[in-house]
Design a protein around this motif. Sequence first.
Motif, PDB file in Angstrom:
ATOM      1  N   GLY A 110       0.805  -1.224   0.000  1.00  0.00           N
ATOM      2  CA  GLY A 110       0.000   0.000   0.000  1.00  0.00           C
ATOM      3  C   GLY A 110       0.831   1.263   0.000  1.00  0.00           C
ATOM      4  N   THR A 111       1.997   1.221   0.658  1.00  0.00           N
ATOM      5  CA  THR A 111       2.850   2.419   0.725  1.00  0.00           C
ATOM      6  C   THR A 111       3.826   2.486  -0.446  1.00  0.00           C
ATOM      7  OG1 THR A 111       4.520   1.280   2.059  1.00  0.00           O
ATOM      8  CG2 THR A 111       2.752   2.454   3.248  1.00  0.00           C
ATOM      9  N   GLY A 112       3.880   1.452  -1.240  1.00  0.00           N
ATOM     10  CA  GLY A 112       4.812   1.418  -2.356  1.00  0.00           C
ATOM     11  C   GLY A 112       6.203   0.944  -1.975  1.00  0.00           C
ATOM     12  N   ALA A 113       6.382   0.534  -0.710  1.00  0.00           N
ATOM     13  CA  ALA A 113       7.688   0.036  -0.267  1.00  0.00           C
ATOM     14  C   ALA A 113       7.984  -1.346  -0.846  1.00  0.00           C
ATOM     15  CB  ALA A 113       7.750  -0.016   1.260  1.00  0.00           C
ATOM     16  N   LEU A 114       6.950  -2.005  -1.319  1.00  0.00           N
ATOM     17  CA  LEU A 114       7.083  -3.313  -1.957  1.00  0.00           C
ATOM     18  C   LEU A 114       6.329  -3.252  -3.284  1.00  0.00           C
ATOM     19  CD1 LEU A 114       7.904  -6.348  -1.903  1.00  0.00           C
ATOM     20  CD2 LEU A 114       5.799  -6.777  -0.621  1.00  0.00           C
ATOM     21  N   ALA A 115       7.023  -3.555  -4.367  1.00  0.00           N
ATOM     22  CA  ALA A 115       6.394  -3.526  -5.692  1.00  0.00           C
ATOM     23  C   ALA A 115       5.546  -4.777  -5.904  1.00  0.00           C
ATOM     24  CB  ALA A 115       7.470  -3.450  -6.772  1.00  0.00           C
TER      25      ALA A 115
END
Length: 185
Positions: A110-115
């Motif tokens: 959700g935060t974009g820390a994981l693609a």
Amino acid sequence: MIPGTLLISQPFLGDPNFERSVVLVCRDAPASGTFGLVLNRPTELLLSDVLTLPLGLAGPAAALPLFAGGPVEPDTLHYLHRRPDVPGAAALGDGVYWGGEFAVLLELLGTGALAAADVRLFVGYAGWGPGQLAAERQARSWVTHPASAGKVFTLATDAFWREILREKGGRFQAWANYPVDPRLN
């Protein structure tokens, strides 16, 4: 067998659950057996089709495709990813991790820390009781490719079985070209 090993079915296995399949071994214990995930069986389902996601975390996770991880317990969800900081995740080698706290995984997505490209979701799994896989390997139903977890995110799903056999070379390279039904040649 060491976690992170790939099991590659021989061309004429005769079991539709594993025909031309590649299985990633996640756990192998003499007392409890072997747990693996079939890597090359995409479904037409998305995560949002099978799970109601918490508000605010649905974003990219909702659109993640599901793969059929195997015929055992098809109502269970399993996942591979590339984040070592997901609590409870088990390292499989090559920067690939199995499981862990799903809420943390969703938050990272959700935060974009994981693609999204660094996560693979599976419904069901492949399981063998104690000694069962060893017997199948002795019968030459499976070829092993050790320390190969990293290929989960690098090889195309539809060509995975062929590509990994070609990479092994020798007689395995020839297997990659076997027709599905040799009577049709």
